[in-house]
Design an enzyme around this catalytic site. Structure first.
Site, short mmCIF file in Angstrom:
data_model
loop_
_atom_site.label_atom_id
_atom_site.label_comp_id
_atom_site.label_asym_id
_atom_site.label_seq_id
_atom_site.Cartn_x
_atom_site.Cartn_y
_atom_site.Cartn_z
N HIS A 151 0.71 -1.16 -0.03
CA HIS A 151 -0.05 0.00 0.10
C HIS A 151 0.80 1.28 -0.11
O HIS A 151 1.62 1.54 1.03
CB HIS A 151 -1.01 0.13 1.01
CG HIS A 151 -1.95 1.25 1.30
ND1 HIS A 151 -3.14 1.32 0.71
CD2 HIS A 151 -1.69 2.34 1.81
CE1 HIS A 151 -3.70 2.53 0.68
NE2 HIS A 151 -2.64 3.13 1.15
N HIS A 167 -2.38 3.95 -8.12
CA HIS A 167 -2.82 3.13 -9.33
C HIS A 167 -2.23 3.90 -10.49
O HIS A 167 -2.42 5.05 -10.59
CB HIS A 167 -4.13 2.67 -9.25
CG HIS A 167 -5.00 3.83 -9.09
ND1 HIS A 167 -5.23 4.56 -7.57
CD2 HIS A 167 -5.86 4.74 -9.82
CE1 HIS A 167 -6.35 5.53 -7.89
NE2 HIS A 167 -6.51 5.55 -9.10
N ASN A 185 -3.53 9.57 -11.26
CA ASN A 185 -4.14 10.90 -10.69
C ASN A 185 -3.37 11.11 -8.94
O ASN A 185 -3.56 9.97 -8.21
CB ASN A 185 -5.53 10.58 -10.48
CG ASN A 185 -6.00 10.86 -11.99
OD1 ASN A 185 -5.60 11.49 -12.70
ND2 ASN A 185 -7.09 10.20 -12.25
P1 AMP Z 1 -9.07 7.50 -9.61
O1 AMP Z 1 -10.27 8.42 -10.14
O2 AMP Z 1 -7.75 7.97 -10.40
O3 AMP Z 1 -8.70 7.54 -8.13
O4 AMP Z 1 -9.24 6.13 -10.08
C1 AMP Z 1 -9.85 5.33 -9.49
C2 AMP Z 1 -10.42 4.09 -10.36
O5 AMP Z 1 -10.94 3.11 -9.63
C3 AMP Z 1 -11.60 4.58 -11.13
O6 AMP Z 1 -11.44 4.74 -12.58
C4 AMP Z 1 -12.69 3.71 -10.94
O7 AMP Z 1 -13.41 3.46 -11.94
C5 AMP Z 1 -11.92 2.41 -10.49
N1 AMP Z 1 -12.58 1.45 -9.41
C6 AMP Z 1 -13.25 1.87 -8.25
N2 AMP Z 1 -13.61 0.96 -7.65
C7 AMP Z 1 -13.49 -0.25 -8.46
C8 AMP Z 1 -13.63 -1.77 -8.36
N3 AMP Z 1 -13.97 -2.37 -7.13
N4 AMP Z 1 -13.07 -2.27 -9.19
C9 AMP Z 1 -12.33 -1.88 -10.23
N5 AMP Z 1 -12.11 -0.58 -10.56
C10 AMP Z 1 -12.82 0.23 -9.49
ZN ZN Z 2 -4.45 -0.11 -0.20
#
Ligand code: AMP
Ligand code: ZN
Length: 113
Positions: free
Chosen positions: A45, A99, A86
């Site tokens: 993490h 991520h 982001n």
């Molecule tokens: P960010 O806005 O850069 O923090 O991206 C977070 C991403 O996580 C978004 O594109 C969401 O669609 C994705 N996301 C949120 N929950 C899940 C999940 N359970 N499985 C897969 N993707 C997810």
């Molecule tokens: Zn985590």
């Protein structure tokens, strides 16, 4: 600690895995913005790029190796793709486990901001 992506890595929350090794996990974004939309995350993490240091940055290089490999496997290495992370409120970060979005499979918008 309550972290959505840590729970996905543990398997407590389901995901569509596209790649996994000792240090990295990759899975399909639940709300895809492009035909290919994969999230590549470190298993350890880190909240965001703000947490990257000389001690832990090897995983970032590895994430880019995985991104290149997945782009080939998913058939977007020649057509092109974008890798985005982001960081914080102004960038719209919603999940606070570092991520990298791998986006491709269509002509992406040129605007970066
Ligand atoms: P960010 O806005 O850069 O923090 O991206 C977070 C991403 O996580 C978004 O594109 C969401 O669609 C994705 N996301 C949120 N929950 C899940 C999940 N359970 N499985 C897969 N993707 C997810
Ligand atoms: Zn985590």
């Amino acid at each position: 600690m309550d972290c959505l992506f840590c729970s996905i890595i543990k398997g407590d929350i389901p995901s569509t895995k596209v790649y996994e090794d000792e240090t990295v996990y990759a899975f399909k974004d639940i709300n895809p913005m492009a035909p290919v939309h994969v999230l590549i995350i470190p298993k350890k993490h880190l909240s965001s790029i703000n947490d990257v240091t000389a001690e832990n940055s090897a995983v970032i290089a590895h994430i880019y190796e995985v991104a290149a490999q997945l782009a080939k496997e998913l058939g977007i290495d020649e057509s092109g793709y974008r890798v985005v992370s982001n960081c914080g409120a102004d960038a719209g970060q919603t999940v606070f486990h570092l991520h990298f979005h791998l986006l491709g499979g269509k002509k992406l918008k040129v605007e970066m901001c």
